[in-house]
Design a protein around this motif. Sequence first.
Motif, short mmCIF file in Angstrom:
data_model
loop_
_atom_site.label_atom_id
_atom_site.label_comp_id
_atom_site.label_asym_id
_atom_site.label_seq_id
_atom_site.Cartn_x
_atom_site.Cartn_y
_atom_site.Cartn_z
N ALA A 140 -8.90 -2.13 5.52
CA ALA A 140 -9.75 -1.87 6.69
C ALA A 140 -9.06 -2.34 7.97
O ALA A 140 -9.18 -1.68 9.02
CB ALA A 140 -11.10 -2.56 6.52
N GLU A 141 -8.32 -3.43 7.90
CA GLU A 141 -7.60 -3.91 9.08
C GLU A 141 -6.54 -2.90 9.53
O GLU A 141 -6.32 -2.72 10.73
CB GLU A 141 -6.93 -5.26 8.79
N LEU A 142 -5.89 -2.24 8.59
CA LEU A 142 -4.87 -1.25 8.94
C LEU A 142 -5.47 -0.11 9.76
O LEU A 142 -4.84 0.38 10.71
CB LEU A 142 -4.19 -0.70 7.68
N THR A 143 -6.69 0.28 9.42
CA THR A 143 -7.39 1.31 10.20
C THR A 143 -7.82 0.75 11.55
O THR A 143 -7.63 1.39 12.59
CB THR A 143 -8.61 1.83 9.42
N MET A 144 -8.38 -0.45 11.55
CA MET A 144 -8.86 -1.07 12.78
C MET A 144 -7.71 -1.26 13.78
O MET A 144 -7.89 -1.07 14.98
CB MET A 144 -9.52 -2.42 12.47
N MET A 145 -6.50 -1.54 13.29
CA MET A 145 -5.34 -1.73 14.18
C MET A 145 -4.74 -0.40 14.63
O MET A 145 -3.82 -0.37 15.43
CB MET A 145 -4.26 -2.56 13.47
N GLY A 146 -5.26 0.72 14.10
CA GLY A 146 -4.76 2.03 14.50
C GLY A 146 -3.46 2.42 13.81
O GLY A 146 -2.74 3.29 14.28
N PHE B 118 0.83 -1.20 0.00
CA PHE B 118 0.00 0.00 0.00
C PHE B 118 0.86 1.25 0.00
O PHE B 118 1.93 1.28 0.62
CB PHE B 118 -0.88 0.06 1.25
N VAL B 119 0.36 2.32 -0.65
CA VAL B 119 0.93 3.66 -0.53
C VAL B 119 -0.24 4.57 -0.15
O VAL B 119 -1.28 4.56 -0.82
CB VAL B 119 1.57 4.15 -1.85
N PHE B 120 -0.05 5.34 0.94
CA PHE B 120 -1.10 6.22 1.45
C PHE B 120 -0.72 7.68 1.25
O PHE B 120 0.44 8.02 1.02
CB PHE B 120 -1.35 5.95 2.94
N ASP B 121 -1.73 8.54 1.37
CA ASP B 121 -1.53 9.98 1.15
C ASP B 121 -1.11 10.72 2.42
O ASP B 121 -0.95 11.93 2.39
CB ASP B 121 -2.80 10.61 0.58
N ARG B 122 -0.94 10.03 3.53
CA ARG B 122 -0.57 10.69 4.78
C ARG B 122 0.24 9.72 5.65
O ARG B 122 0.22 8.52 5.43
CB ARG B 122 -1.78 11.21 5.52
N PRO B 123 0.94 10.26 6.66
CA PRO B 123 1.78 9.42 7.52
C PRO B 123 0.99 8.39 8.32
O PRO B 123 -0.21 8.53 8.53
CB PRO B 123 2.45 10.42 8.46
N PHE B 124 1.69 7.38 8.76
CA PHE B 124 1.11 6.36 9.62
C PHE B 124 0.91 6.93 11.03
O PHE B 124 1.54 7.92 11.41
CB PHE B 124 2.01 5.12 9.65
N LEU B 125 0.05 6.30 11.79
CA LEU B 125 -0.29 6.79 13.12
C LEU B 125 0.61 6.23 14.22
O LEU B 125 0.42 6.55 15.39
CB LEU B 125 -1.76 6.45 13.44
N VAL B 126 1.56 5.39 13.85
CA VAL B 126 2.46 4.75 14.81
C VAL B 126 3.90 4.92 14.36
O VAL B 126 4.17 5.21 13.19
CB VAL B 126 2.13 3.25 14.98
N TYR C 111 7.48 -2.45 12.34
CA TYR C 111 6.61 -3.52 11.89
C TYR C 111 5.64 -3.86 13.02
O TYR C 111 5.87 -3.52 14.18
CB TYR C 111 7.40 -4.77 11.47
N VAL C 112 4.57 -4.54 12.65
CA VAL C 112 3.57 -4.97 13.61
C VAL C 112 3.26 -6.43 13.30
O VAL C 112 3.01 -6.78 12.14
CB VAL C 112 2.27 -4.13 13.50
N LEU C 113 3.30 -7.27 14.31
CA LEU C 113 2.87 -8.67 14.17
C LEU C 113 1.48 -8.77 14.78
O LEU C 113 1.26 -8.32 15.90
CB LEU C 113 3.82 -9.61 14.90
N ALA C 114 0.56 -9.35 14.03
CA ALA C 114 -0.82 -9.47 14.48
C ALA C 114 -1.12 -10.94 14.75
O ALA C 114 -1.09 -11.76 13.84
CB ALA C 114 -1.77 -8.91 13.43
N TYR C 115 -1.40 -11.25 16.00
CA TYR C 115 -1.71 -12.63 16.38
C TYR C 115 -3.21 -12.88 16.53
O TYR C 115 -3.61 -13.92 17.00
CB TYR C 115 -0.99 -12.98 17.69
N ASP C 116 -4.01 -11.92 16.12
CA ASP C 116 -5.47 -12.04 16.22
C ASP C 116 -5.96 -12.88 15.05
O ASP C 116 -5.85 -12.49 13.89
CB ASP C 116 -6.08 -10.63 16.18
N ASP C 117 -6.52 -14.05 15.35
CA ASP C 117 -6.93 -14.94 14.27
C ASP C 117 -8.15 -14.44 13.49
O ASP C 117 -8.53 -15.01 12.48
CB ASP C 117 -7.16 -16.37 14.78
N ARG C 118 -8.73 -13.32 13.93
CA ARG C 118 -9.82 -12.72 13.16
C ARG C 118 -9.28 -11.87 12.01
O ARG C 118 -10.02 -11.48 11.11
CB ARG C 118 -10.70 -11.86 14.06
N LEU C 119 -7.98 -11.56 12.04
CA LEU C 119 -7.36 -10.73 11.00
C LEU C 119 -6.77 -11.59 9.89
O LEU C 119 -6.32 -12.70 10.14
CB LEU C 119 -6.25 -9.86 11.61
#
Length: 189
Positions: free
Chosen positions: A102-108, A42-50, A54-62
Amino acid sequence: NGETIECSRLIWTVAPFFLLKAMGIPCRGAALTPRPTGLFHFVFDRPFLVDNHYVLAYDDRLKGFRVTIYPNLNERKDGPYNCTVEVIGEAADPKFGPAIRAELTMMGLVAEEAKALSCDFDLVAQGFPTLTHDFVKAARAQVEQARAASKDVTLVGRAKFDAFSIEPVALEAFQASRDLLAAPSARKA
């Protein structure tokens, strides 16, 4: 390339199976079943919020399991604001791009109002292996076999079936090097 490099100590960071093979020591492994890995760039039009690299996601819903945030690796503040999201298995399909976004937004990690300027997709058909109980048991046995085979090899990261990502492996290798240099036997050499 067949070149031999002489050394008195070795820090090994990859699977112990390859070390044992290089040492000519037979070892038993377990069959691996690779699963496809999808890379959403992905390339976004604004900076990341963190500030995370890197982020590792262990949530099996993702669907995504690892996000690499490139501007944070080199502290670039003026863009591009790009990241790669890795997914494994059935989610390794470009149709899941909107869900991954959508997950990127949900993860903040990304603001809701951020626009994705692009989303490219790469498929690694022979991606990550499925880590079965038999595979883990065989890998742990290889770690012990490698440790017993040589006292001049320091196992770090994947070599001892521990850390996976490059940052903790690099830090562990650095510390192991520092410890080896500080050891009394190193000072005599």
